[in-house]
Design a protein around this motif. Structure first.
Motif, PDB file in Angstrom:
ATOM      1  N   ALA A 217       0.835  -1.202   0.000  1.00  9.20           N
ATOM      2  CA  ALA A 217       0.000   0.000   0.000  1.00  9.20           C
ATOM      3  C   ALA A 217       0.868   1.249   0.000  1.00  9.20           C
ATOM      4  CB  ALA A 217      -0.925  -0.002   1.216  1.00  9.20           C
ATOM      5  N   VAL A 218       1.987   1.192   0.715  1.00 10.35           N
ATOM      6  CA  VAL A 218       2.933   2.308   0.717  1.00 10.35           C
ATOM      7  C   VAL A 218       3.620   2.404  -0.646  1.00 10.35           C
ATOM      8  CG1 VAL A 218       5.086   3.178   1.723  1.00 10.35           C
ATOM      9  CG2 VAL A 218       3.311   2.193   3.213  1.00 10.35           C
ATOM     10  N   ARG A 223      -0.635   5.016   0.630  1.00 13.28           N
ATOM     11  CA  ARG A 223      -0.343   5.320   2.031  1.00 13.28           C
ATOM     12  C   ARG A 223       1.076   5.874   2.143  1.00 13.28           C
ATOM     13  NH1 ARG A 223      -4.862   4.850   5.589  1.00 13.28           N
ATOM     14  NH2 ARG A 223      -6.197   3.195   4.759  1.00 13.28           N
ATOM     15  N   GLU A 224       1.288   6.697   3.172  1.00 13.99           N
ATOM     16  CA  GLU A 224       2.622   7.209   3.461  1.00 13.99           C
ATOM     17  C   GLU A 224       3.408   6.170   4.259  1.00 13.99           C
ATOM     18  OE1 GLU A 224       3.936  10.069   2.340  1.00 13.99           O
ATOM     19  OE2 GLU A 224       2.064  10.249   1.202  1.00 13.99           O
ATOM     20  N   PRO A 225       4.744   6.202   4.203  1.00 16.10           N
ATOM     21  CA  PRO A 225       5.540   5.235   4.962  1.00 16.10           C
ATOM     22  C   PRO A 225       5.215   5.212   6.450  1.00 16.10           C
ATOM     23  CG  PRO A 225       6.932   6.362   3.373  1.00 16.10           C
ATOM     24  CD  PRO A 225       5.592   7.050   3.333  1.00 16.10           C
ATOM     25  N   GLU A 226       4.873   6.364   7.022  1.00 17.86           N
ATOM     26  CA  GLU A 226       4.583   6.436   8.458  1.00 17.86           C
ATOM     27  C   GLU A 226       3.370   5.599   8.855  1.00 17.86           C
ATOM     28  OE1 GLU A 226       4.969   9.048   6.458  1.00 17.86           O
ATOM     29  OE2 GLU A 226       6.996   9.673   7.076  1.00 17.86           O
ATOM     30  N   TRP A 227       2.540   5.289   7.877  1.00 17.09           N
ATOM     31  CA  TRP A 227       1.331   4.506   8.161  1.00 17.09           C
ATOM     32  C   TRP A 227       1.683   3.138   8.736  1.00 17.09           C
ATOM     33  CZ3 TRP A 227      -1.115   0.366   5.066  1.00 17.09           C
ATOM     34  CH2 TRP A 227      -2.395   0.035   5.549  1.00 17.09           C
ATOM     35  N   ASP A 238      -6.133  -4.103  11.460  1.00 15.20           N
ATOM     36  CA  ASP A 238      -6.658  -2.973  10.721  1.00 15.20           C
ATOM     37  C   ASP A 238      -7.218  -3.505   9.404  1.00 15.20           C
ATOM     38  OD1 ASP A 238      -7.049  -0.700   9.124  1.00 15.20           O
ATOM     39  OD2 ASP A 238      -5.376   0.367  10.058  1.00 15.20           O
ATOM     40  N   PRO A 239      -8.506  -3.329   9.153  1.00 14.12           N
ATOM     41  CA  PRO A 239      -9.096  -3.843   7.915  1.00 14.12           C
ATOM     42  C   PRO A 239      -8.490  -3.222   6.661  1.00 14.12           C
ATOM     43  CG  PRO A 239     -10.629  -2.400   9.065  1.00 14.12           C
ATOM     44  CD  PRO A 239      -9.506  -2.666  10.002  1.00 14.12           C
ATOM     45  N   ALA A 240      -7.775  -2.103   6.822  1.00 17.27           N
ATOM     46  CA  ALA A 240      -7.136  -1.456   5.676  1.00 17.27           C
ATOM     47  C   ALA A 240      -5.880  -2.202   5.235  1.00 17.27           C
ATOM     48  CB  ALA A 240      -6.789  -0.010   6.011  1.00 17.27           C
ATOM     49  N   VAL A 241      -5.373  -3.095   6.089  1.00 20.04           N
ATOM     50  CA  VAL A 241      -4.181  -3.881   5.745  1.00 20.04           C
ATOM     51  C   VAL A 241      -4.618  -5.130   4.995  1.00 20.04           C
ATOM     52  CG1 VAL A 241      -2.221  -5.185   6.623  1.00 20.04           C
ATOM     53  CG2 VAL A 241      -2.862  -3.022   7.708  1.00 20.04           C
ATOM     54  N   ARG A 242      -4.227  -5.212   3.750  1.00 21.28           N
ATOM     55  CA  ARG A 242      -4.574  -6.369   2.931  1.00 21.28           C
ATOM     56  C   ARG A 242      -3.615  -7.521   3.201  1.00 21.28           C
ATOM     57  NH1 ARG A 242      -3.927  -6.802  -3.672  1.00 21.28           N
ATOM     58  NH2 ARG A 242      -4.700  -8.941  -3.873  1.00 21.28           N
ATOM     59  N   VAL A 243      -4.160  -8.698   3.439  1.00 21.24           N
ATOM     60  CA  VAL A 243      -3.340  -9.911   3.541  1.00 21.24           C
ATOM     61  C   VAL A 243      -3.191 -10.450   2.124  1.00 21.24           C
ATOM     62  CG1 VAL A 243      -3.153 -12.226   4.511  1.00 21.24           C
ATOM     63  CG2 VAL A 243      -4.169 -10.390   5.870  1.00 21.24           C
ATOM     64  N   VAL A 244      -1.984 -10.356   1.579  1.00 21.16           N
ATOM     65  CA  VAL A 244      -1.769 -10.715   0.176  1.00 21.16           C
ATOM     66  C   VAL A 244      -1.877 -12.224  -0.023  1.00 21.16           C
ATOM     67  CG1 VAL A 244      -0.400  -8.682  -0.390  1.00 21.16           C
ATOM     68  CG2 VAL A 244       0.727 -10.695   0.578  1.00 21.16           C
TER      69      VAL A 244
END
Length: 278
Positions: A217-218, A223-227, A238-244
């Motif tokens: 995502a970064v 998304r920014e690296p700080e995310w 976090d639902p925004a984190v995709r499990v590839v």
């Protein structure tokens, strides 16, 4: 006698490592082959790291305890080294997507799981159309656009160290999500594919694939690296984190201490696991 067995497999045809009734698994296939080769009713093996469904391995390590007399009786050809004989017999029994690369007598105190000090995985991504190779589609993730590896490595640095990785793990009852991530690095391989190498003392369920999803995502700029640091600090999924998908992931190598430290490392790791996992 304890044997160390090194193996590799294409995870696409397996429902993960662990034995499951009526399903084809790496452990199930290996144990059945060992039982046949050694002429035993059943055999139990221990691995360095259980891989999920669809995950590959180039450097998986296992151990099995056998009676030396049984091993000798199964040697086969007269004068052939008994370890090489077992390796040959196993590869003759197993399907081609699971190969034994070595069989040897394990040093005293060796435990494939608890003696290990780190596991190293690689995740491979093709992020440009010209990199999409039909011959490697089962081992490389196809991504929708070019990735910024500089930004991804910046995000990676925020994840290194001893942390609670609950944000990146599928929680299991009574199990800890505290791990030491030793290093994470993205680079371009000889074919110009983006590759993440991830090394830790141990991994919890889906951890590497979630870490990679966060960094992708970064890398794509959404998304920014700080995310990455913010997700880690939250210590909850976090639902925004995709499990590839699993097919891009390979267990490449397992690290062990010198032979005279194997037993001590196993003792420390077992005590730690019993304390933290309930």
């Amino acid at each position: 006698m304890r044997l160390r067995i090194d193996l590799a497999y294409d995870g696409g045809g397996f429902k993960g490592w662990a034995v499951q009734p009526s399903l084809r698994t790496v452990q199930g296939e290996l144990e059945a082959a060992l039982a046949t080769a050694l002429r035993l009713p059943e055999v139990r093996v221990v691995c360095a790291g259980r891989t999920d469904t669809g995950v590959h391995a180039r450097g998986q390590v296992t151990h099995v305890d056998v009676d030396p007399a049984v091993l000798e009786a199964a040697a086969g050809r007269a004068g052939e080294d008994r370890f090489l004989a077992l390796q040959r017999r196993l590869n003759g029994i197993l399907d081609a997507d699971l190969r034994v690369h070595g069989v040897q007598e394990a040093p005293e105190g060796f435990d494939a799981r608890f003696s290990a000090v780190w596991r190293r995985y690689a995740y491979r991504v093709a992020d440009r159309p010209e990199l999409l190779d039909p011959l490697t589609r089962g081992h490389v993730l196809s991504w929708r656009g070019p990735l910024d590896l500089v930004a991804m490595n910046e995000a990676s640095r925020m994840l290194i160290g001893l942390h609670d990785f609950a944000s990146f793990c599928k929680k299991r009852e009574g199990a800890t999500t505290i791990r030491t991530l030793l290093d994470v690095h993205w680079y371009r391989d000889a074919d110009d594919r983006a590759v993440a190498t991830v090394r830790a003392d141990a991994f919890c369920h889906s951890m590497v694939r979630a870490l990679v999803g966060c960094m992708l995502a970064v890398g794509e700029g959404s998304r920014e690296p700080e995310w990455a640091g913010k997700v880690l600090s939250a210590a909850s999924r976090d639902p925004a984190v995709r499990v590839v998908p699993p097919h891009g992931l390979t267990l490449e190598e397992v690290g062990y201490p010198p032979a005279d430290q194997l037993a001590r490392q196993a003792e420390l790791a077992r005590a730690k696991r019993e304390h933290t996992d309930g």
